[in-house]
Scaffold this active site. Structure first.
Site, PDB file in Angstrom:
ATOM      1  N   ASN A 208       0.852  -1.193   0.000  1.00  0.00           N
ATOM      2  CA  ASN A 208       0.000   0.000   0.000  1.00  0.00           C
ATOM      3  C   ASN A 208       0.886   1.241   0.000  1.00  0.00           C
ATOM      4  O   ASN A 208       2.109   1.140   0.029  1.00  0.00           O
ATOM      5  CB  ASN A 208      -0.971  -0.017   1.189  1.00  0.00           C
ATOM      6  CG  ASN A 208      -0.220  -0.082   2.506  1.00  0.00           C
ATOM      7  OD1 ASN A 208       0.514   0.832   2.858  1.00  0.00           O
ATOM      8  ND2 ASN A 208      -0.392  -1.177   3.233  1.00  0.00           N
ATOM      9  N   LYS A 287       8.466 -16.843 -10.596  1.00  0.00           N
ATOM     10  CA  LYS A 287       7.679 -15.792 -11.235  1.00  0.00           C
ATOM     11  C   LYS A 287       6.549 -16.436 -12.034  1.00  0.00           C
ATOM     12  O   LYS A 287       6.799 -17.373 -12.820  1.00  0.00           O
ATOM     13  CB  LYS A 287       8.603 -14.986 -12.158  1.00  0.00           C
ATOM     14  CG  LYS A 287       7.911 -13.824 -12.808  1.00  0.00           C
ATOM     15  CD  LYS A 287       8.851 -13.077 -13.738  1.00  0.00           C
ATOM     16  CE  LYS A 287       8.031 -12.093 -14.551  1.00  0.00           C
ATOM     17  NZ  LYS A 287       8.698 -11.708 -15.779  1.00  0.00           N
ATOM     18  N   PRO A 303      -3.087 -11.819  10.394  1.00  0.00           N
ATOM     19  CA  PRO A 303      -3.390 -11.617  11.820  1.00  0.00           C
ATOM     20  C   PRO A 303      -3.569 -10.128  12.121  1.00  0.00           C
ATOM     21  O   PRO A 303      -2.918  -9.289  11.494  1.00  0.00           O
ATOM     22  CB  PRO A 303      -2.154 -12.167  12.531  1.00  0.00           C
ATOM     23  CG  PRO A 303      -1.082 -12.243  11.485  1.00  0.00           C
ATOM     24  CD  PRO A 303      -1.756 -12.383  10.163  1.00  0.00           C
ATOM     25  N   ILE A 305      -2.578  -7.498  14.384  1.00  0.00           N
ATOM     26  CA  ILE A 305      -1.498  -7.347  15.379  1.00  0.00           C
ATOM     27  C   ILE A 305      -1.979  -6.528  16.578  1.00  0.00           C
ATOM     28  O   ILE A 305      -1.763  -6.896  17.738  1.00  0.00           O
ATOM     29  CB  ILE A 305      -0.254  -6.688  14.736  1.00  0.00           C
ATOM     30  CG1 ILE A 305       0.234  -7.544  13.554  1.00  0.00           C
ATOM     31  CG2 ILE A 305       0.857  -6.501  15.764  1.00  0.00           C
ATOM     32  CD1 ILE A 305       1.367  -6.937  12.746  1.00  0.00           C
TER      33      ILE A 305
END
Ligand SMILES: Cc1cc2nc3c(=O)[nH]c(=O)nc-3n(C[C@H](O)[C@H](O)[C@H](O)COP(=O)(O)O)c2cc1C
Length: 397
Positions: A208, A287, A303, A305
């Site tokens: 991101n 790849k 998960p 955190i």
């Protein structure tokens, strides 16, 4: 000492090869909001010209106590200073400070001061190791002088060892820190920052646009308050914050592991990282070759955190971050309630991610507190002061 803006620093430069770094230091201090008056020893003027320092600071440089049209520069300049910083400090100048000598303008100014003195030694490793220098340094510490560095490394003379001056950016951080209240001394703060990278195959991944700037600023702000800081960082292009222990990780799973290993030691946990919510179920080691058929990736949840840490039986004081693109207040309060966080900082993702400036709304048990738009370090300082106040209140119950 308090906030940087409106504070006045006398920057003393002595005759060492590291004097060239003082130009960058002056520039960074001014950028941080300090006003800077430079004073140089005669030896320093052989390494960098007063003209350079005058141009950078906008003030004539003090060099000679006998050519001062105001008459008493050593008294006047030290009275208006909020701190005197000697960078670089030669072995010779440290010896003078340790013995209270005052045979030139800069040493007289230091002796006549009524403000903190910060000294950044810079010298050959043998000069640093010399018993006389070590004795003088111990005397300065005993006299309440703050030592900034030195560090070990390659030296201008070609030798390697202790005696290198800290870099200008590190000194600027340490000087700013001297103006912050040490309300987190002895406390351990664990911070996550940056994005995570979830591999799709050997060369591609999901990530991101988080730059890590907010988390890194929070690490710096926590250190300024005296905390011992551990920063678990996803991949960013940023220099490690000076004085923090940094653990570099790539994926959410690695970040989770790094946090789990360190959280039992933390008093405060601040989850700033933009952790990917999902990862690819089966990342390919090779790849993936392009073909005409559709490619479907199966994504499985990562998960959480922050939820894990907040639910620990002996959880540290937890601060969460919420970056939303809409319904900021509603989603932020929902996140705070679900995870039972004492403090949550909410920001609009489109304003915050990657930018140098940001604005935050803090949510705690007493309601919401707006931190208006400003640079991320100023915001980080305000957030940390708020968090430290709540943390201390919680401890005193
Ligand atoms: C080329 C050169 C480089 C020097 N570099 C340093 C240095 O890095 N650190 C140091 O303590 N002294 C260094 N010295 C020695 C100082 O310049 C000398 O002790 C001088 O008297 C210091 O004066 P001041 O403390 O009044 O500035 C250097 C000298 C020369 C000629």
């Amino acid at each position: 000492m308090d906030q940087a803006h409106t504070k006045h620093i006398v920057l003393g430069i002595t005759g060492g090869i590291a004097a060239y770094k003082a130009a960058e230091l002056a520039r960074l201090l001014i950028k941080q909001g300090f006003t800077v008056q430079v004073a140089m020893t005669e030896a320093a003027t052989h390494f960098i010209t007063p003209a350079t320092m005058q141009a950078l600071t906008g003030h004539p440089v003090l060099t000679n106590q006998w050519q001062d049209d105001k008459g008493m520069a050593h008294i006047q300049s030290s009275r208006v200073a909020n701190a005197i910083v000697i960078a670089p400090a030669t072995a010779d100048f440290i010896a003078k400070l340790a013995n209270g000598l005052a045979d030139d303008l800069l040493s007289t100014l230091c002796l006549a001061r009524n403000c903190p003195l910060l000294v950044a030694p810079a010298m050959n490793q043998q000069m640093w190791a010399n018993a006389a220098t070590q004795r003088n340094v111990q005397q300065l510490i005993a006299d309440g002088v703050t030592l900034l560095g030195p560090v070990s490394g390659v030296q201008a003379c070609g030798e390697e060892g202790m005696g290198r001056m800290l870099e200008a950016g590190q000194l600027a951080q340490d000087i700013a820190a001297a103006f912050q209240p040490k309300i987190l001394t002895g406390r351990k703060v664990l911070i996550t920052a940056g994005p995570t990278y979830e591999a799709i195959d050997a060369v591609r991944g999901i990530t991101n646009r988080s730059s890590g700037k907010m988390g890194y600023a929070i690490a710096q702000a926590a250190r300024e308050l005296g905390a011992k800081v551990t920063l678990v960082s996803g991949p960013t292009a940023l220099a490690h914050p000076h004085g923090a222990q940094v653990v570099d990780v790539t994926s959410a799973a690695e970040m989770f592991e790094a946090v789990k290993q360190r959280v039992s030691d933390a008093d405060i946990f601040i989850a700033v990282a933009a952790v990917a919510d999902y990862r690819v179920a089966q990342a390919s080691e090779q790849k993936i070759k392009k073909c005409d058929a559709k490619l479907t990736l199966e994504l499985i949840p990562n998960p959480d955190i922050l939820a894990y840490v907040a639910a620990l039986p002996d959880a540290p004081f937890c601060v969460g971050f919420a970056a939303e693109s809409e319904n900021l207040r509603e989603y932020a309060e929902q996140k705070r309630r679900t995870k039972k966080l004492p403090l949550l900082a909410a920001n609009l993702a489109q304003h915050a991610i990657g930018a140098d400036d940001n604005e935050l709304i803090l949510f705690d048990d007493t309601g919401e507190h707006r931190l208006p738009r400003t640079d991320k370090l100023t915001l980080a300082r305000a957030l940390l002061l708020h968090a430290a106040m709540l943390y201390r209140k919680g401890k005193s119950k």
